[in-house]
Structure formats: structure tokens, C-alpha cells
Design a protein around this motif. Sequence first.
Motif, PDB file in Angstrom:
ATOM      1  N   ILE A  35       0.834  -1.203   0.000  1.00  0.00           N
ATOM      2  CA  ILE A  35       0.000   0.000   0.000  1.00  0.00           C
ATOM      3  C   ILE A  35       0.867   1.251   0.000  1.00  0.00           C
ATOM      4  CG2 ILE A  35      -1.639   1.306   1.397  1.00  0.00           C
ATOM      5  CD1 ILE A  35      -2.699  -1.453   2.323  1.00  0.00           C
ATOM      6  N   PHE A  39       1.077   4.328  -2.775  1.00  0.00           N
ATOM      7  CA  PHE A  39       0.982   5.750  -2.438  1.00  0.00           C
ATOM      8  C   PHE A  39       2.112   6.526  -3.088  1.00  0.00           C
ATOM      9  CE2 PHE A  39      -2.085   5.089   0.951  1.00  0.00           C
ATOM     10  CZ  PHE A  39      -2.816   6.231   0.770  1.00  0.00           C
ATOM     11  N   GLU A  51      -2.732  14.301 -12.145  1.00  0.00           N
ATOM     12  CA  GLU A  51      -3.370  14.150 -10.836  1.00  0.00           C
ATOM     13  C   GLU A  51      -4.541  13.178 -10.895  1.00  0.00           C
ATOM     14  OE1 GLU A  51      -3.317  17.160 -12.332  1.00  0.00           O
ATOM     15  OE2 GLU A  51      -5.340  17.966 -12.467  1.00  0.00           O
ATOM     16  N   PHE A  52      -5.203  13.093 -12.065  1.00  0.00           N
ATOM     17  CA  PHE A  52      -6.330  12.157 -12.179  1.00  0.00           C
ATOM     18  C   PHE A  52      -5.836  10.723 -11.993  1.00  0.00           C
ATOM     19  CE2 PHE A  52      -9.126   9.460 -14.741  1.00  0.00           C
ATOM     20  CZ  PHE A  52     -10.319   9.743 -14.133  1.00  0.00           C
ATOM     21  N   ILE A  55      -4.852  10.003  -8.323  1.00  0.00           N
ATOM     22  CA  ILE A  55      -5.979   9.788  -7.416  1.00  0.00           C
ATOM     23  C   ILE A  55      -6.660   8.462  -7.715  1.00  0.00           C
ATOM     24  CG2 ILE A  55      -8.273  10.619  -6.847  1.00  0.00           C
ATOM     25  CD1 ILE A  55      -6.453  12.369  -5.533  1.00  0.00           C
ATOM     26  N   ILE A  58      -4.950   5.550  -6.175  1.00  0.00           N
ATOM     27  CA  ILE A  58      -5.277   5.356  -4.755  1.00  0.00           C
ATOM     28  C   ILE A  58      -6.691   4.813  -4.616  1.00  0.00           C
ATOM     29  CG2 ILE A  58      -5.668   6.551  -2.576  1.00  0.00           C
ATOM     30  CD1 ILE A  58      -3.427   8.355  -3.202  1.00  0.00           C
ATOM     31  N   LEU A  59      -7.631   5.408  -5.380  1.00  0.00           N
ATOM     32  CA  LEU A  59      -9.041   5.028  -5.244  1.00  0.00           C
ATOM     33  C   LEU A  59      -9.248   3.553  -5.581  1.00  0.00           C
ATOM     34  CD1 LEU A  59     -11.859   6.235  -4.719  1.00  0.00           C
ATOM     35  CD2 LEU A  59     -12.066   6.561  -7.144  1.00  0.00           C
ATOM     36  N   TYR A  61      -6.712   0.991  -6.496  1.00  0.00           N
ATOM     37  CA  TYR A  61      -5.800  -0.027  -5.977  1.00  0.00           C
ATOM     38  C   TYR A  61      -5.786  -0.053  -4.461  1.00  0.00           C
ATOM     39  CZ  TYR A  61      -4.206  -1.594 -10.402  1.00  0.00           C
ATOM     40  OH  TYR A  61      -4.179  -2.180 -11.615  1.00  0.00           O
ATOM     41  N   VAL A  62      -5.580   1.122  -3.855  1.00  0.00           N
ATOM     42  CA  VAL A  62      -5.488   1.124  -2.396  1.00  0.00           C
ATOM     43  C   VAL A  62      -6.879   0.975  -1.782  1.00  0.00           C
ATOM     44  CG1 VAL A  62      -4.690   2.409  -0.416  1.00  0.00           C
ATOM     45  CG2 VAL A  62      -3.452   2.555  -2.529  1.00  0.00           C
ATOM     46  N   GLY A  63      -7.860   1.691  -2.344  1.00  0.00           N
ATOM     47  CA  GLY A  63      -9.180   1.713  -1.723  1.00  0.00           C
ATOM     48  C   GLY A  63      -9.989   0.460  -1.953  1.00  0.00           C
ATOM     49  N   MET A  66      -6.666  -3.588  -2.773  1.00  0.00           N
ATOM     50  CA  MET A  66      -5.857  -4.051  -1.642  1.00  0.00           C
ATOM     51  C   MET A  66      -6.717  -4.441  -0.449  1.00  0.00           C
ATOM     52  SD  MET A  66      -3.015  -4.253  -2.831  1.00  0.00           S
ATOM     53  CE  MET A  66      -2.215  -4.838  -1.380  1.00  0.00           C
TER      54      MET A  66
END
Lengths: 194, 353
Positions: A35, A39, A51-52, A55, A58-59, A61-63, A66
Amino acid sequence: MLETLFFDLFAGLSIVAGIGVVVSRNTMHSVMFLILCFFNASGLFFMLDAEFLGIVLILIYVGAVMVLFMFVIMMLEVNVAMLREGFLQYLPLGGMIAVILLVEFIAAANSGVFTADVHATAAHLAQDVNNTKEIGKVLYTKYLLGFEVAAVILLVALIGAVVLVIRERKDAKYQNINAQVKVRREDRVRKVRM
Amino acid sequence: MSAMDMAIQAGIWALEILAIAAPVALSVAYITYMERRIIGWVQVRQGCNRVGPAGLLQPLADGLKLFLKETIIPTQANRVLFVAAPLLSLVPALIAFAVVPFGETSLFGIWGHPHVMAVSNLNVGLLYVMAISSLSIYGVLMAGWSSNSKYPIVGAIRSTCQMISYEISMGFGLVTVMMLAGSLNLADIVHAQAGGLLHWYMIPLFPMLLVFFISGCAETGRTPFDLTETEELVSGYYTEYSGMWFATFSLAEYGAMILISLLTSILFLGGWYAPIPALDVIPGTVWLLGKTAFLIFVFIWFRATFPRYRYDQMMRLGWKIFLPWTLGWIFVVGLFIYTPGLDGIINFWLAWR
């Protein structure tokens, strides 16, 4: 100068986190390192004015991805001794791939395309350029076909997952939640005159 | 940019962060007080009224009590993750505030044109909030797993399932807002709703307002959806926590509640605009915080009113009702935007056409 500093920070941390994923003994720690790695990768996207993508990384893969990973790993009983079994047997092949990759990465890094100065001097997009809009425009005009094909493949995977999981057992009793929710007071309470 | 400029900029950022984090922490303390008073009022009893005038010092007393308590770490727990878990849930709740625009100011006419009052007026603000709020799952999951105990893990699994399910309908609900506003920037979304009550997105997107707010309840684990921390699970994923670490979890939960209320006001209730344009003489921040305070009251009202959902009912609501509902509304909004004849109706709310 500052930008190079941040680039080194993000790149270095993502490499450290990547090593952590492989080295740490506890699988849960591995997931946390992965994670951290995501990031830092999204930080690199931010530095490239994307930036898209940063974000969304994160949204998605991480959110989402994972979390499911972690969910599965939480349920597994990981036996370290079992994992160690056959380590020497796989070592030559794995080591060879690692060495080849290392040589390739070093060669790529020394090719002059990826020097630190190049990154620092890369032209930035203007302040008013909206990254999201630009990606949307390209995605829905130039790459429309590929985009739609990807969407259909995802849909197929989705339906496949549903088909694999859906099964109604005849011998089990199911509750009809619709009926439960529709219940009114009159159905349950009876006024008795004493 | 010289080192001096950079130092000044860093100082300004630190002040901006403090100006948001400190009021959030303070209002969390007083929301717990208001919650007890309001629920007391609903249930025809007093609530806390002993410490200080009308019980106003109660949150401080509670904080002191939690601060002085011993933090117990179970012997079988994974120490690193056990300690990290409360922080992992608090940090996302706080950093999501970075993009929230609290209003517009020209600093009493010193600046030529009004500036948006946000730490960072990000172009992808809406996505940022979605991404960051989806991270709060990790704190819960880690807390449940690292406690190495059965009730926390069941609570954590329930909580995660709930958050994942409701995040999807929440995200799809926001897609309709994007379609009308034509932007992901939170300040632009508020600007698109300028011009009074009828322009607010709660009129064309009323079902999405309901979906978003109820999903927000589920995300924060507030009452109809607090099956993750029920008595049957001995308060769920934070069973093993005590003292300040326990307080950190509730700080995160109430912080998320404030965030959901702020976002609902910004996305659907016109942000810092007054319901009637003539009332805009009152500063926008007052309007925004007023709307937010009302929504926080609604959260507490829910808690005093509704019974808890059963696990399967919660899942059904998320997947079988909200998800088709949001997808259908995206379709309807798209249909209205691009069909000649129908677009006349929706043009009233379309900022980008």
C-alpha cells in the motif's frame, strides 16, 4: 531542486516499500508495504501533472483492490515453514531472473533518458489545463474502441464472477426481506379489549 | 523561489492545517456533548448536565479521563499494527478536509476577487475525497486483525463489507453531481449551484441526496448501520482498545461524520450559498456550517429514531436497492442531458452548457 528532492523521496520510498513487500515475514506487513508503494507511485503521477491518474490509483488499488487482498490474507493461515520448503530448488531460476532484470534496469537507467535533470526540466502543463478533461477527451475519441473493449471484458468478468457464485440451495430456508420490510404495525400488533 | 519564501509558504500551510484540524477536534468533542443532550431530549430525560454550566465541561472531563487511562496492549496482539491502527483511521478522516472549501472570501476587500477558502483547491477534489475516505477501512481492518481476538475480527469483517458496499453506491451517486456540474472541483460544484434554493442539486438529484447521506451513515458506522459495533460483538473492532487509542477511534468516526455532512451540504445543498440570493449578505461560511450542523443533527436524530439493521438487510439495501437506483439515475440524467426536447428541462441546472 525541490522537485528533484520530492522525486527522490517518492521513488526511494517506493523502492524501499517494494523491498519490504518481499522481505517482511508477516504477510500482513507485506500488504501494508505494498500500500505504501502504491501511495508513492501515485505521488510520482502527481509530479508528472497526472493528478487524475494519481488519485485513481489510490481510489482503485489502495481503496478497493488491496482491501480485498487483505481480506483474503486475513483469512489464510500462513505457514512460514511451508513457504521455505523448496527454497533452494527455486533459487537458481529466481536468481537468474532477478539478475537479468537488474542488468536491464541499470542499462535503462544509464541510457541517458532517465537522468534527474531531465525530470526537473520537463515542461509542465499550464495551470488551467484540466488533466481529467484531457484524459476524457482522448479516451472517448481516439481510443474509444480500446476503451469499449476493455469495458466489455470487465463486464464479462463481472458476470462470470456472479455466475460462479450464484447458487440457491433447495434445502435452505430463505427470508423474504421485502416482505419483512413491508410489515406494518397492524400486521404484528393486535389490540385486545380486556 | 528563495529559502525565505519557502519557509513563509510552509508556515502559511501549517497555519491553514491548524485552522482546520483544531476546530474539527473541538467540534468533535462538542458533538459528543450535543449527541448526549439531543438523545436525552428525544428520550425525555436530561442527558449530561452536571459538569460545568449545563454540562458544558463534560467533553473536557471525558477527554481527561480517557487521557489518564492506561493503554492496554494484549499480549497476543501484533504490537506495531495494533498501535498503528487508530492512527490509520484518524489520518484519512483529517486529511480529507484539505480540499473542503469552507466558503469564499476577499479578506474584507483586500483581494480583488474572492478566493476559495480551502487548504488546497484541487482540480480533482471530489475524487480525492472519495479516495481518501476509502482509506479509513484500513484502520478498522488492522484494528480487528491485530487485536488477535474473535470479536474484533468479526466486527472488522462486518465493517469492511459495509464500507465497500456503500462506497460503490456513494461513488455512483457522485457521478450524477459531476454530470450536472461538469467539474470535479468542489468549489466549481458549489458555484454551479449559485442563484438560490431552486438551483441546488437537491432538486434534480433528490434520490441521490438520500443515497449519499444514508451511505454516509453506513460509511461512518452510525446508528442504523452500527451492527459493526454492537453489544453482541462487545463493541466490535475496538474491543481491545482503551484510553487514548480508543478515543482516537471515536475522534475518527466523528470526524468522518462532520466530513459527510460538509460534503452533503457542498454537493447537494448549495454549499455556501443562501437559499434566497438576498440573504447572501450573511457570510457564506455561516451558511455552510449551519447546513452542516443541521445534517449532524440529522445523524443524531437517526440514532435516536431507528433500530439497527441486520447484516443481510444492510447488504440488501446497499447492493439491491441503492446500486440499481444510482445506476438508473445516472441513465436518467444522461438521457435528459442529451435528448433534444428533454434537455430544456435540465438546462436550468446545467452549469457547463
